[in-house]
Design a protein around this motif. Structure first.
Motif, PDB file in Angstrom:
ATOM      1  N   ARG A  98      -6.818   8.446   4.558  1.00 48.57           N
ATOM      2  CA  ARG A  98      -6.846   7.814   3.233  1.00 48.57           C
ATOM      3  C   ARG A  98      -8.245   7.316   2.887  1.00 48.57           C
ATOM      4  O   ARG A  98      -8.703   7.441   1.745  1.00 48.57           O
ATOM      5  CB  ARG A  98      -5.843   6.663   3.182  1.00 48.57           C
ATOM      6  CG  ARG A  98      -5.750   6.008   1.800  1.00 48.57           C
ATOM      7  CD  ARG A  98      -4.567   5.054   1.710  1.00 48.57           C
ATOM      8  NE  ARG A  98      -4.651   3.947   2.657  1.00 48.57           N
ATOM      9  CZ  ARG A  98      -3.720   3.013   2.789  1.00 48.57           C
ATOM     10  NH1 ARG A  98      -2.614   3.062   2.041  1.00 48.57           N
ATOM     11  NH2 ARG A  98      -3.852   2.041   3.669  1.00 48.57           N
ATOM     12  N   GLN A 109       1.583  15.352   3.888  1.00 47.33           N
ATOM     13  CA  GLN A 109       2.942  15.037   4.316  1.00 47.33           C
ATOM     14  C   GLN A 109       2.896  14.700   5.804  1.00 47.33           C
ATOM     15  O   GLN A 109       2.296  15.438   6.594  1.00 47.33           O
ATOM     16  CB  GLN A 109       3.897  16.212   4.088  1.00 47.33           C
ATOM     17  CG  GLN A 109       4.229  16.488   2.635  1.00 47.33           C
ATOM     18  CD  GLN A 109       5.211  17.636   2.510  1.00 47.33           C
ATOM     19  OE1 GLN A 109       4.895  18.772   2.845  1.00 47.33           O
ATOM     20  NE2 GLN A 109       6.408  17.347   2.049  1.00 47.33           N
ATOM     21  N   ASP A 129       3.107   1.021   3.759  1.00 49.67           N
ATOM     22  CA  ASP A 129       2.067   1.122   2.731  1.00 49.67           C
ATOM     23  C   ASP A 129       1.603   2.555   2.487  1.00 49.67           C
ATOM     24  O   ASP A 129       0.742   2.778   1.626  1.00 49.67           O
ATOM     25  CB  ASP A 129       0.846   0.272   3.127  1.00 49.67           C
ATOM     26  CG  ASP A 129       1.136  -1.216   3.075  1.00 49.67           C
ATOM     27  OD1 ASP A 129       2.099  -1.599   2.384  1.00 49.67           O
ATOM     28  OD2 ASP A 129       0.412  -1.981   3.722  1.00 49.67           O
ATOM     29  N   GLN A 131       2.086   6.687   1.602  1.00 48.82           N
ATOM     30  CA  GLN A 131       2.912   7.633   0.866  1.00 48.82           C
ATOM     31  C   GLN A 131       3.288   8.816   1.756  1.00 48.82           C
ATOM     32  O   GLN A 131       2.631   9.107   2.746  1.00 48.82           O
ATOM     33  CB  GLN A 131       2.144   8.163  -0.354  1.00 48.82           C
ATOM     34  CG  GLN A 131       1.612   7.081  -1.270  1.00 48.82           C
ATOM     35  CD  GLN A 131       0.643   7.642  -2.299  1.00 48.82           C
ATOM     36  OE1 GLN A 131       0.516   8.847  -2.457  1.00 48.82           O
ATOM     37  NE2 GLN A 131      -0.048   6.743  -2.996  1.00 48.82           N
ATOM     38  N   GLN A 132       4.338   9.507   1.363  1.00 45.80           N
ATOM     39  CA  GLN A 132       4.710  10.791   1.967  1.00 45.80           C
ATOM     40  C   GLN A 132       4.870  10.733   3.476  1.00 45.80           C
ATOM     41  O   GLN A 132       4.432  11.638   4.197  1.00 45.80           O
ATOM     42  CB  GLN A 132       3.680  11.880   1.605  1.00 45.80           C
ATOM     43  CG  GLN A 132       3.506  12.089   0.103  1.00 45.80           C
ATOM     44  CD  GLN A 132       4.722  12.772  -0.524  1.00 45.80           C
ATOM     45  OE1 GLN A 132       5.848  12.524  -0.127  1.00 45.80           O
ATOM     46  NE2 GLN A 132       4.480  13.619  -1.490  1.00 45.80           N
TER      47      GLN A 132
END
Length: 374
Positions: A98, A109, A129, A131-132
Motif C-alpha cells: 500500500r 487480492q 483496515d 481492502q480485498q
C-alpha cells in the motif's frame, strides 16, 4: 481431547491408531484440537514464535519479492497465504505494498487460508483496515488463481506417519492404550502409500533409525498445485533433504511438541495442549511438486533468500547511543534474520513455479546501499 483419542482407539478394530491419526486429532479436532481451541498460540503468551512475529522486516522483504515476481512475470497481484497465524505477516506485506505500490495495491487480492477459527478471528481484527482481504477456512474454498501462493511454517504442522527400522525390518509406530495410558507399539509396515513414498524418494533407513513420512503434506501439495493455474509457490519452513536425513543427528526423527516455549519430547502427553511439529522433507516437496505440475526453481536458506530479496534496505541509520531505541531493536532483529546462527539458520525457502514459460529473474538486481550500524 484425551477422551476423543481414547474413543478413536477404542473404535479401531485392532485397538490402535497411527501417529498421523493421533496428530490430526490432537491438532485439528474441532473445538478441542490444539489449533482449534480459543487460546493464544503464537508469541510471548503462546507456545512458540514464528519469524514473521519477531520482525516486520521479514514481511516487508517478502512483500518486496512478491512485487518483483508480479512485475517480472506479468502476474496479477493475487496472493494466497496458507496458514495466516496472527495476521502479522499479512499486515506487513499489505502495509508495504500500500505504501510503495499504490497502483498494485488498488488491484490486489489477498487470500488467507486457515483452519483455526481463533486464528481467523485474529486475522480479521489485524487486517480490518485493508481492502480485498478474503479469509477462508479451507483451500477448497479458494478459486483457481494466477498469482503467488506461499506459506510460513505450514507443512511442519501437518500429520505424519512414524516408521522405524528394527532388526533389519521396517515397522510403523502406532498409538494404543497400555495400563490406562497412551503408549506406542510397532507393527510391520503394510501401508502401501508409506512403502511407495520410500521407494520413489529412494529412502533407506539405517538400523534403529526413525523417520516421519509426510503423506498429508503430499496430499495438501496436490491441492495447492491444483489451485494454482500460473505463478509461484513459496514454502518457508524448517526441514532436511533426503541426504541430510541420513545424518546420525536425525536418527531419532524430528517429531516433538512445544508448550510454553519448552520442548516436549513425549508427544503423547497432554494431547490438545501441546503444539506438535516435525521437520519437513524438502526433496519430497520438490519431487511431488514436479509430479503435480510445478517446476522447481531454487531451494535456499532463509538468510540467502532475505538478502537476495533486499532485506538490508530495511536497515535504518541511527546515531542514537541507546541500545533500546526502536531503531536499534529493529536493526538487531534484522541482524538476527541474516547472520549465521540466527533464527533464519533453521529455515529454508523452496521456490516453485507453474505455467511460466518466459524467462525471468528470480530475484531483483539490488543496488548497493550502505549498511547501517546494528
Amino acid at each position: 481431547m484425551g477422551k476423543r483419542i481414547l474413543e478413536a482407539i477404542g473404535q479401531s478394530p485392532d485397538g490402535k491408531i497411527s501417529y498421523s491419526d493421533f496428530i490430526d486429532l490432537a491438532l485439528y479436532m474441532p473445538v478441542t484440537g490444539y489449533y482449534m481451541r480459543n487460546r493464544e498460540k503464537i508469541g510471548k503468551q503462546g507456545d512458540y514464535y514464528t519469524t514473521s512475529n519477531l520482525a516486520d522486516a521479514f514481511g516487508r522483504t517478502v512483500a518486496r519479492w512478491l512485487i518483483h515476481a508480479v512485475n517480472e512475470c506479468s502476474l496479477p497481484p493475487v496472493f494466497c497465504e496458507i496458514g495466516g497465524g496472527t495476521g502479522r505477516l499479512a499486515h506487513s506485506i499489505l502495509s508495504y505494498i500500500r505504501q510503495n505500490e499504490p497502483a498494485m495495491y488498488g488491484k490486489l487480492q489477498y487470500f488467507i487460508i486457515d483452519v483455526s477459527p481463533y486464528q481467523r478471528k485474529k486475522q480479521k481484527e489485524a487486517l480490518s483496515d485493508f481492502q480485498q482481504v478474503f479469509i477462508l477456512e479451507s483451500i477448497e474454498n479458494l478459486p483457481v488463481i494466477e498469482g503467488i501462493m506461499f506459506s510460513n511454517e505450514l507443512f511442519d504442522a501437518m500429520p505424519v506417519h512414524v516408521i522405524e527400522k528394527k532388526q533389519g525390518l521396517l515397522y510403523e509406530a502406532f498409538i494404543c492404550m497400555k495400563e490406562g495410558k497412551l503408549a506406542e507399539i510397532l507393527e510391520p509396515v503394510v501401508n502401501p502409500d508409506i512403502l511407495s513414498f520410500l521407494e520413489v524418494q529412494k529412502i533407506s533407513l539405517s538400523e534403529g533409525q526413525r523417520l516421519e513420512v509426510p503423506l498429508a503434506m503430499v496430499s495438501y501439495l496436490k491441492s495447492i498445485a491444483g489451485h494454482l493455474q500460473k505463478g509461484f509457490l513459496v514454502t518457508i519452513d524448517y526441514g532436511y533433504t533426503n541426504e541430510e536425513w541420513k545424518e546420525p543427528l536425525h536418527k531419532k526423527g524430528s517429531l516433538r511438541g512445544y508448550q510454553n516455549h519448552q520442548m516436549v519430547e513425549n508427544v503423547l502427553v497432554n494431547p490438545g495442549d501441546v503444539d506438535l511439529t516435525s521437520h519437513i522433507h524438502f526433496d519430497a516437496l520438490a519431487w511431488f511438486g514436479s509430479e503435480f505440475g510445478l517446476s522447481n526453481e531454487q531451494l535456499l536458506g532463509q538468510q540467502e533468500f532475505l538478502l537476495k530479496a533486499g532485506i538490508l534496505k530495511e536497515l535504518l541509520d541511527h546515531q542514537d547511543a541507546n541500545p533500546f531505541s526502536e531503531t536499534a531493536k529493529r536493526n538487531r532483529a534484522i541482524r538476527n534474520l541474516v547472520l549465521p546462527g540466527g533464527i533464519s539458520s533453521y529455515f529454508r525457502v523452496l521456490l516453485q513455479s507453474k505455467g511460466i514459460t518466459e524467462s525471468f529473474a528470480l530475484f531483483p538486481v539490488l543496488t548497493k546501499s550502505p549498511i547501517a550500524p546494528f
